[in-house]
Scaffold this motif. Structure first.
Motif, mmCIF file in Angstrom:
data_model
loop_
_atom_site.group_PDB
_atom_site.id
_atom_site.type_symbol
_atom_site.label_atom_id
_atom_site.label_comp_id
_atom_site.label_asym_id
_atom_site.label_seq_id
_atom_site.Cartn_x
_atom_site.Cartn_y
_atom_site.Cartn_z
ATOM 1 N N ASP A 193 -16.061 5.551 -13.804
ATOM 2 C CA ASP A 193 -17.339 5.352 -13.115
ATOM 3 C C ASP A 193 -17.173 4.842 -11.690
ATOM 4 O OD1 ASP A 193 -18.667 6.182 -15.403
ATOM 5 O OD2 ASP A 193 -18.693 4.144 -16.225
ATOM 6 N N ASP A 194 -16.022 4.246 -11.383
ATOM 7 C CA ASP A 194 -15.799 3.676 -10.046
ATOM 8 C C ASP A 194 -14.947 4.568 -9.147
ATOM 9 O OD1 ASP A 194 -17.237 1.477 -10.835
ATOM 10 O OD2 ASP A 194 -15.482 0.288 -11.370
ATOM 11 N N LEU A 195 -14.681 5.802 -9.553
ATOM 12 C CA LEU A 195 -13.789 6.667 -8.770
ATOM 13 C C LEU A 195 -14.517 7.327 -7.614
ATOM 14 C CD1 LEU A 195 -11.667 8.448 -11.517
ATOM 15 C CD2 LEU A 195 -11.016 6.541 -10.067
ATOM 16 N N VAL A 196 -13.812 7.392 -6.485
ATOM 17 C CA VAL A 196 -14.299 8.050 -5.274
ATOM 18 C C VAL A 196 -13.230 9.035 -4.818
ATOM 19 C CG1 VAL A 196 -14.878 7.647 -2.849
ATOM 20 C CG2 VAL A 196 -15.649 6.054 -4.576
ATOM 21 N N VAL A 197 -13.649 10.184 -4.290
ATOM 22 C CA VAL A 197 -12.692 11.152 -3.748
ATOM 23 C C VAL A 197 -12.209 10.599 -2.415
ATOM 24 C CG1 VAL A 197 -12.337 13.518 -2.978
ATOM 25 C CG2 VAL A 197 -13.867 13.054 -4.895
ATOM 26 N N ALA A 198 -11.015 10.015 -2.426
ATOM 27 C CA ALA A 198 -10.484 9.379 -1.221
ATOM 28 C C ALA A 198 -9.989 10.428 -0.238
ATOM 29 C CB ALA A 198 -9.357 8.428 -1.590
ATOM 30 N N GLU A 199 -9.279 11.425 -0.735
ATOM 31 C CA GLU A 199 -8.719 12.473 0.122
ATOM 32 C C GLU A 199 -8.854 13.809 -0.586
ATOM 33 O OE1 GLU A 199 -4.667 11.744 1.297
ATOM 34 O OE2 GLU A 199 -4.976 9.585 1.234
ATOM 35 N N ALA A 200 -9.089 14.838 0.189
ATOM 36 C CA ALA A 200 -9.049 16.218 -0.307
ATOM 37 C C ALA A 200 -8.498 17.043 0.847
ATOM 38 C CB ALA A 200 -10.429 16.700 -0.718
#
Length: 126
Positions: free
Chosen positions: A79-86
């Motif tokens: 629930d706390d994950l964010v796409v940091a890099e792509a």
């Protein structure tokens, strides 16, 4: 007497997944990568689900893999994950040819690319 394990390249709060040999040019794939950068993982998944781009299905699979890696391998909260890099990179290019007028050849290059997605656990600030 096995080989020593490689050290982890990412911090403990991050997980990574890579999709290789995607049959699309890096320029077009980068448009989809821009769509999810910096967003929460749940929101990025829904954006990819309803995107009209063909490659969005493959990018969604890679994002789901990164989320699964975070949950299963690194015990991070989903629930706390964010796409940091792509980020997107080039891969191989298939070279084909097409017959043209007066015995000449028109070159056709079919590009492949790869995408790497890094998700990071970020605590909510109230």
């Amino acid at each position: 007497m096995g080989k020593a394990a490689n050290k982890r390249r990412l911090p403990d709060s991050e997980a990574l997944a890579t999709g290789r040999m995607l049959r699309i040019s890096p320029q077009k794939l980068n448009l989809v990568a821009q769509l999810i950068r910096g967003k929460k993982a749940e929101r990025a998944l829904s954006d990819l689900t309803f995107s009209n781009k063909r490659i969005a299905r493959d990018v969604k699979k890679v994002l789901q893999s990164a989320i699964a890696n975070a949950e299963n391998n690194h015990s991070l909260d989903v629930d706390d994950l964010v796409v940091a890099e792509a980020f997107v990179g080039k891969n191989m290019v298939m070279k084909r040819w097409h017959a043209r007028a007066r015995g000449r050849v028109g070159r056709i290059e079919k590009a492949f690319s790869q995408i790497t997605i890094v998700v990071r656990q970020v605590e909510e600030t109230a």
